[in-house]
Design an enzyme around this catalytic site. Sequence first.
Site, PDB file in Angstrom:
ATOM      1  N   GLY A 256       0.792  -1.228   0.000  1.00 39.13           N
ATOM      2  CA  GLY A 256       0.000   0.000   0.000  1.00 39.13           C
ATOM      3  C   GLY A 256       0.824   1.278   0.000  1.00 39.13           C
ATOM      4  CG  ASP A 259      -2.036   1.509  -3.725  1.00 37.35           C
ATOM      5  OD1 ASP A 259      -1.629   1.685  -4.896  1.00 37.35           O
ATOM      6  OD2 ASP A 259      -2.339   0.392  -3.275  1.00 37.35           O
ATOM      7  N   GLY A 301      -0.368  -4.485   6.346  1.00 39.06           N
ATOM      8  CA  GLY A 301      -1.581  -4.231   5.559  1.00 39.06           C
ATOM      9  C   GLY A 301      -1.554  -2.868   4.917  1.00 39.06           C
TER      10      GLY A 301
HETATM   11  P1  ATP Z   1       3.713  -0.884  -3.845  1.00 46.28           P
HETATM   12  O1  ATP Z   1       4.693  -1.791  -3.130  1.00 46.28           O
HETATM   13  O2  ATP Z   1       2.562  -0.467  -2.962  1.00 46.28           O
HETATM   14  O3  ATP Z   1       3.350  -1.268  -5.225  1.00 46.28           O
HETATM   15  P2  ATP Z   1       5.491   1.070  -5.018  1.00 46.28           P
HETATM   16  O4  ATP Z   1       6.575   0.098  -5.371  1.00 46.28           O
HETATM   17  O5  ATP Z   1       4.701   1.739  -6.037  1.00 46.28           O
HETATM   18  O6  ATP Z   1       4.527   0.461  -3.927  1.00 46.28           O
HETATM   19  P3  ATP Z   1       7.372   2.288  -3.235  1.00 46.28           P
HETATM   20  O7  ATP Z   1       8.431   2.915  -4.057  1.00 46.28           O
HETATM   21  O8  ATP Z   1       7.650   1.036  -2.499  1.00 46.28           O
HETATM   22  O9  ATP Z   1       6.079   2.214  -4.120  1.00 46.28           O
HETATM   23  O10 ATP Z   1       6.885   3.323  -2.132  1.00 46.28           O
HETATM   24  C1  ATP Z   1       6.145   4.496  -2.446  1.00 46.28           C
HETATM   25  C2  ATP Z   1       6.700   5.635  -1.648  1.00 46.28           C
HETATM   26  O11 ATP Z   1       6.556   5.369  -0.248  1.00 46.28           O
HETATM   27  C3  ATP Z   1       8.178   5.876  -1.876  1.00 46.28           C
HETATM   28  O12 ATP Z   1       8.360   6.735  -2.983  1.00 46.28           O
HETATM   29  C4  ATP Z   1       8.579   6.527  -0.555  1.00 46.28           C
HETATM   30  O13 ATP Z   1       8.253   7.888  -0.572  1.00 46.28           O
HETATM   31  C5  ATP Z   1       7.693   5.826   0.456  1.00 46.28           C
HETATM   32  N1  ATP Z   1       8.409   4.677   1.041  1.00 46.28           N
HETATM   33  C6  ATP Z   1       8.283   3.376   0.702  1.00 46.28           C
HETATM   34  N2  ATP Z   1       9.118   2.590   1.421  1.00 46.28           N
HETATM   35  C7  ATP Z   1       9.777   3.425   2.260  1.00 46.28           C
HETATM   36  C8  ATP Z   1      10.786   3.257   3.273  1.00 46.28           C
HETATM   37  N3  ATP Z   1      11.280   2.051   3.591  1.00 46.28           N
HETATM   38  N4  ATP Z   1      11.233   4.354   3.911  1.00 46.28           N
HETATM   39  C9  ATP Z   1      10.758   5.573   3.630  1.00 46.28           C
HETATM   40  N5  ATP Z   1       9.812   5.807   2.688  1.00 46.28           N
HETATM   41  C10 ATP Z   1       9.319   4.759   2.011  1.00 46.28           C
END
Ligand code: ATP
Length: 319
Positions: A256, A259, A301
């Site tokens: 999430g 999202d 979640g």
């Molecule tokens: P999903 O796994 O829901 O498909 P996604 O791969 O599109 O997500 P991520 O890049 O994992 O997205 O995360 C979205 C945003 O959340 C990142 O750009 C960051 O700003 C924040 N984020 C995710 N993980 C972390 C973390 N470990 N520490 C800090 N910020 C995080």
Amino acid sequence: GELVVSFGEMLVDFVPTVAGVSLAEAPAFLKAPGGAPANVSIAVARLGGEAAFVGKLGDDEFGRMLAAILRDNGVDDGAVVFDAGARTALAFVTLRADGEREFMFYRNPSADMLLTADELNVDVIKRAAVFHYGSISLIAEPCRSAHLRAMEIAKEAGALLSYDPNPREALWSSREEARTKILSIWDQADIVKVSESEVEFLTGIDSVEDDVVMKLWRPTFKLLLVTLGGQGCKYYARDFRGVVPSYKIQQVDTTGAGDAFVGALLRKIVQDPSSLQNQEKLVEAIKFANACGAITTTKKGAIPSLPTEIEVLQLMESA
Ligand code: ATP
């Protein structure tokens, strides 16, 4: 207006009660409401914004449960329709040892795939300041046509179109089919968000250097975002680009996060659309979205871990 309308699937994820096991090894599963577009609508509402969800659920106990979850979270579910003849979609989700998620879907076909263009709530779509969607609703007819029609209605009514392709390869007949169909609506979007791995999936190049990401840029785009997990996010607008680092948190479950990031960013953009042309404002909006994504990874979640505006501001101030 400030309404964010999300279009697409909402389903029940079944998640093993223990981490790092295969589906066969899992001793039991917890049900977790999901579906990226639905998560985005709840993310917006949790932040105090106006949100509506457009999609189809089964006229069964899970479908009614999901609609109630939208309502209980302040999302307008007036545009949700129910299919008497098909079940609400289910997905079993396992977290592999390398941290990547694996999905096994029950959609044969599920109610979300059966939404027709005639069933669209045109009034809700026309009120959208931003119309947001993914790519799962592009896979099968009649939902594919409903999706394309809804985009048209929203665009004609003046909404910004926001696209998070969020590919689920298992649902497509081939990688090539997924890539082609996902890119078939690429040019219509105003705002596109991809993750690092999606850049590779779409370009075939394992890099998020600017010259690679720019292969995904279109002259009609207002904003292209590449989320980088804990590293934050790269942004590309017409007149400027850059990187915004995220916040330091204790990561527990990334489900999430993307999202939450999108919901927070869209919330900021409907509050001040000039953020798309002003680098300082855009960076502020992305900081807010990063913080929202970061907080979402600190609990298990997707929906239960989406933060309120106060929680996001607290993380930003404490950093
Ligand atoms: P999903 O796994 O829901 O498909 P996604 O791969 O599109 O997500 P991520 O890049 O994992 O997205 O995360 C979205 C945003 O959340 C990142 O750009 C960051 O700003 C924040 N984020 C995710 N993980 C972390 C973390 N470990 N520490 C800090 N910020 C995080």
